[in-house]
Design a protein around this motif. Structure first.
Motif, PDB file in Angstrom:
ATOM      1  N   ARG A   1      68.359 -90.071  19.280  1.00 51.27           N
ATOM      2  CA  ARG A   1      69.374 -89.233  18.713  1.00 51.27           C
ATOM      3  C   ARG A   1      68.787 -87.816  18.306  1.00 51.27           C
ATOM      4  O   ARG A   1      69.270 -87.248  17.548  1.00 51.27           O
ATOM      5  CB  ARG A   1      70.052 -89.754  17.394  1.00 51.27           C
ATOM      6  N   GLY A   2      67.572 -87.557  19.145  1.00 52.13           N
ATOM      7  CA  GLY A   2      66.977 -86.505  18.769  1.00 52.13           C
ATOM      8  C   GLY A   2      66.361 -86.314  17.462  1.00 52.13           C
ATOM      9  O   GLY A   2      66.262 -87.630  16.729  1.00 52.13           O
ATOM     10  N   PRO A   3      66.148 -85.255  16.941  1.00 45.11           N
ATOM     11  CA  PRO A   3      65.291 -85.157  15.424  1.00 45.11           C
ATOM     12  C   PRO A   3      66.147 -85.321  14.490  1.00 45.11           C
ATOM     13  O   PRO A   3      66.335 -84.515  13.361  1.00 45.11           O
ATOM     14  CB  PRO A   3      64.857 -83.861  15.718  1.00 45.11           C
ATOM     15  N   ASP A   4      66.990 -86.476  14.390  1.00 42.82           N
ATOM     16  CA  ASP A   4      68.027 -86.728  13.421  1.00 42.82           C
ATOM     17  C   ASP A   4      67.428 -87.865  12.433  1.00 42.82           C
ATOM     18  O   ASP A   4      66.894 -88.715  12.767  1.00 42.82           O
ATOM     19  CB  ASP A   4      69.300 -87.471  13.961  1.00 42.82           C
ATOM     20  N   LEU A   5      67.358 -87.489  11.075  1.00 38.94           N
ATOM     21  CA  LEU A   5      66.697 -88.141  10.031  1.00 38.94           C
ATOM     22  C   LEU A   5      67.764 -88.869   9.040  1.00 38.94           C
ATOM     23  O   LEU A   5      67.147 -89.250   7.847  1.00 38.94           O
ATOM     24  CB  LEU A   5      65.719 -87.600   9.333  1.00 38.94           C
ATOM     25  N   THR A   6      68.866 -88.892   9.570  1.00 37.04           N
ATOM     26  CA  THR A   6      69.798 -89.541   8.602  1.00 37.04           C
ATOM     27  C   THR A   6      69.829 -90.975   8.523  1.00 37.04           C
ATOM     28  O   THR A   6      69.666 -91.871   9.431  1.00 37.04           O
ATOM     29  CB  THR A   6      71.596 -89.111   8.845  1.00 37.04           C
ATOM     30  N   VAL A   7      70.030 -91.662   7.356  1.00 34.81           N
ATOM     31  CA  VAL A   7      70.231 -93.072   7.221  1.00 34.81           C
ATOM     32  C   VAL A   7      71.709 -93.397   7.417  1.00 34.81           C
ATOM     33  O   VAL A   7      72.513 -93.078   6.530  1.00 34.81           O
ATOM     34  CB  VAL A   7      69.647 -93.512   5.815  1.00 34.81           C
ATOM     35  N   THR A   8      72.228 -94.323   8.184  1.00 37.19           N
ATOM     36  CA  THR A   8      73.604 -94.609   8.187  1.00 37.19           C
ATOM     37  C   THR A   8      74.048 -95.837   7.786  1.00 37.19           C
ATOM     38  O   THR A   8      72.991 -96.992   7.976  1.00 37.19           O
ATOM     39  CB  THR A   8      74.071 -94.601  10.020  1.00 37.19           C
ATOM     40  N   ALA A   9      74.975 -96.105   7.476  1.00 34.19           N
ATOM     41  CA  ALA A   9      75.610 -97.121   6.976  1.00 34.19           C
ATOM     42  C   ALA A   9      75.512 -98.442   7.700  1.00 34.19           C
ATOM     43  O   ALA A   9      75.341 -99.507   7.745  1.00 34.19           O
ATOM     44  CB  ALA A   9      77.235 -97.129   6.618  1.00 34.19           C
ATOM     45  N   GLY A  10      76.015 -98.310   9.234  1.00 38.96           N
ATOM     46  CA  GLY A  10      75.832 -99.264  10.059  1.00 38.96           C
ATOM     47  C   GLY A  10      74.421 -99.771  10.279  1.00 38.96           C
ATOM     48  O   GLY A  10      74.191-100.999  10.532  1.00 38.96           O
ATOM     49  N   ALA A  11      73.490 -99.095  10.213  1.00 37.74           N
ATOM     50  CA  ALA A  11      71.921 -99.437  10.585  1.00 37.74           C
ATOM     51  C   ALA A  11      71.572-100.225   9.522  1.00 37.74           C
ATOM     52  O   ALA A  11      71.082-101.382   9.504  1.00 37.74           O
ATOM     53  CB  ALA A  11      71.034 -98.322  10.913  1.00 37.74           C
ATOM     54  N   VAL A  12      71.992 -99.849   8.181  1.00 34.81           N
ATOM     55  CA  VAL A  12      71.553-100.382   7.040  1.00 34.81           C
ATOM     56  C   VAL A  12      72.345-101.819   7.020  1.00 34.81           C
ATOM     57  O   VAL A  12      71.518-102.844   6.628  1.00 34.81           O
ATOM     58  CB  VAL A  12      71.925 -99.768   5.844  1.00 34.81           C
ATOM     59  N   HIS A  13      73.528-101.852   7.366  1.00 33.95           N
ATOM     60  CA  HIS A  13      74.147-103.204   7.312  1.00 33.95           C
ATOM     61  C   HIS A  13      73.394-104.231   8.414  1.00 33.95           C
ATOM     62  O   HIS A  13      73.218-105.405   8.181  1.00 33.95           O
ATOM     63  CB  HIS A  13      75.707-102.966   7.883  1.00 33.95           C
ATOM     64  N   ASP A  14      73.248-103.490   9.695  1.00 33.94           N
ATOM     65  CA  ASP A  14      72.748-104.382  10.790  1.00 33.94           C
ATOM     66  C   ASP A  14      71.209-104.954  10.262  1.00 33.94           C
ATOM     67  O   ASP A  14      70.994-106.292  10.402  1.00 33.94           O
ATOM     68  CB  ASP A  14      72.749-103.406  11.867  1.00 33.94           C
TER      69      ASP A  14
END
Lengths: 409, 409
Positions: A301-314
């Motif tokens: 995703r390039g230089p993206d540092l956001t924490v996403t709901a889906g990743a935390v869930h998984d």
């Protein structure tokens, strides 16, 4: 900080671009070898080094077709304990090296078949691996779900507390006389007077001359006859390197979680767990201070540092699938970092021929293994800086492999 | 701050213990009514008010057997818009009142049957509710999963941005002349010279005298002839109230998530969604500024404010089950708050007979409906403070209902 356009009157034998564990380990060892070192980094704590889980896992990370990478990882692991011991001795701080080993577990039969294929390959490469049935896995880690199909113990895969390790490296470097400039290196400068970018991107596609230092984002310069680019996923943004080399490093986003035991709860984990849950990989790395790291996504995703709901869930879902008690831990932190990935998953360590300026060394592209490779990388780069040959395991990982076309011209 | 044991020379007509939305709304209206008001709270931002989702939902919250609570909630909702409008006018800030209504959705047939039973009850109480099939639900909210069995639109259930609302209340209170003391109220003091705790816990079980102010944690006092205890889940820790009243308020932990749209993503939600996913309740509340609140757990764990891996997982799981696009939102914040719960789920608003000191009023126990009830509670308490009768809807919710035994003695 000086105004734009004003040159900083800083000179050194070596300037290092990047203050993660790679750059800082090199800085410490280079200073300990008698060199005058300046390290430039815009931030302390902004690096992938601080987001990492700190696994030292050449064995459980080894994949088919990556034999050369496995060999350099094994070299790195063999070097790590003495390096860490010296670091602890110099600084008086523990870095949290854990040698309990890594338990790879498979959730279902398909996961188990895949783990067995990998294990056969790893054994064929001479690596130690002990197959365990579900009951034996739970004997090692009693909180594992009974649903685990089976597992493999890799006693040679350890872990270190990456944040303690990074902090100790910074302290050791400072004690050895390394000076830190809090700015971003924008370009390698060459002795012919033009900055390297102009040379490398010029009409003839050739870079010439010798390094004379680096340019900084605020307009200043640091003068040095040797330059080490150790800027992780940002290495490609340093001008003065051939375009093909800049393009070889990309950020690979990883999100991970830091869990913590609530007050009074005994540790739920002793070994690092690497689990495959219906094809999805998750790891859990216990720390001596009660932290458990859960990771990690791999995202282009390039230089993206956001924490996403889906990743935390998984991540939580997969962790709880193999170790249900995870649900009772405190979610202390969610974070994202950018690993420096390369086309062949291997690091870029060393100098090159005529295609990059003399005196310029690279130490980047360590992808998922930056913590593991930091000590051995420092050895290799300090060897280059002092005119010694690096260990032969590094030969496949020079920058030249991405510059074949440019060198032939 | 003065040293321990030194009295603070602060006096007022009214002292309010607690600076959440309840205490601050009362403070604002009491000051606007011409009273000299001091509000005491140890922190700004430590309250359940800031963790809330801000649902104004008397209809979709109404349960069997809670008719009196429904009536006071409807009174509160009817009052809210004019209260919020005056607040916006006084402060010049928007508080984010949204009137799109609430869409209750049921994930499976069992969830739907339960929703239909509740809807029949709510309709029998005269509440507006529109049954919708799965397709009609998705027409209102296009990102809902097609798996949703069906739903009910409650057009009368709104929401407000609880943080903007709380900030505006603080600003309005300050502008009206309310003074704030940053300390915790430990006891109500009575005019007989002993602090109220000694009276209330004394041998005869009777509290006598009249309020003369409050004691603070740092040893100081605030003098006032009227005292309002609006300390939320901490109200039970205020001495000088009868033990039965202290015991009637308990903390009910709620964990919730604040999600955010990534840059450039259009809003995924317009209505508040209340979903039942295989028996588990989850809500999603959209804000005008791109935030989406996902909540909430209900946990009987005492004053515990940790965020746990299991709760975050379950909230994300249930939210993604009904609105899969949730996975792409940024997890901006995880938090936990303590709702002030009571044995009958109703608030405690008003004074009492001989069992508590004269001049002492309670405004606590609002449980899940503190934001909703704040405006109407302020009206009721200001009526008491100025010698007027509160609205009759409040009659069932006085503190006396927990003190029957003590009053009979």
């Amino acid at each position: 900080m000086p105004a734009k356009g004003v040159l900083v009157a800083v000179t050194a034998d070596v300037v290092i671009a990047g203050g993660g564990v790679i750059g800082t380990a090199i800085a410490w060892r280079a200073a300990a070898a008698g060199l005058d070192v300046v390290l430039a980094d815009p931030a302390e704590g902004d690096a992938a080094s601080l987001v990492a889980a700190g696994m030292l896992a050449p064995v459980s990370e080894a994949l088919f077709g990556e034999g050369a990478l496995l060999r350099v990882n094994l070299l790195a692991l063999a070097r790590f304990p003495s390096f860490a011991a010296e670091l602890e001795q110099v600084t008086g701080h523990r870095v949290g090296l854990r040698r309990e080993g890594t338990l790879a577990v498979a959730y279902d039969a398909g996961d188990y078949a895949a783990l067995m294929r990998l294990t056969a390959f790893r054994r064929s490469a001479g690596l130690e691996a002990e197959e365990l049935d579900s009951r034996a896995c739970r004997k090692l880690e009693s909180f594992l779900t009974p649903d685990v199909h089976g597992g493999v113990l890799f006693p040679g895969d350890w872990s270190v507390d990456n944040r303690r390790y990074a902090a100790a490296l910074r302290e050791a470097a400072a004690a050895a006389g390394v000076r830190v400039v809090r700015d971003r290196v924008t370009a390698v400068l060459t002795a012919d007077g033009a900055d390297g970018a102009a040379s490398a991107d010029g009409a003839d596609g050739q870079a010439h001359g010798r390094a004379r230092g680096v340019a900084l984002a605020d307009g200043g310069e640091i003068g040095a006859g040797q330059v080490v680019v150790a800027a992780g996923s940002w290495s490609g943004a340093v001008h003065g390197l051939p375009a093909a080399l800049q393009a070889a490093v990309r950020p690979v986003k990883g999100q991970l979680l830091r869990l913590r035991h609530p007050d009074g709860m005994p540790p739920v984990l002793t070994h690092t767990i690497r689990a495959t849950v219906r094809g999805a990989d998750v790891y859990l790395v216990p720390r001596a201070d009660g932290e458990v790291i859960v990771g990690a996504t791999q995202e282009e995703r390039g230089p993206d540092l956001t924490v996403t709901a889906g990743a935390v869930h998984d991540l939580l879902h997969d962790a709880m699938s193999v170790l249900p008690v995870t649900s009772e831990l405190v979610l202390a932190e969610t974070c994202a970092g950018l690993r420096p990935g390369t086309p062949d998953n291997g690091p870029i360590v060393g100098g090159a021929g005529s295609a990059i300026p003399g005196g310029v060394l690279l130490a980047t592209g360590h992808y998922r293994n930056g913590i593991l490779m930091s000590a051995a990388t420092a050895d290799a780069i300090v060897a280059c800086l002092t005119g010694q040959p690096p260990a032969t395991e590094w030969e496949p990982f020079g920058p030249g492999r991405f510059l074949a076309g440019e060198e032939e011209r």
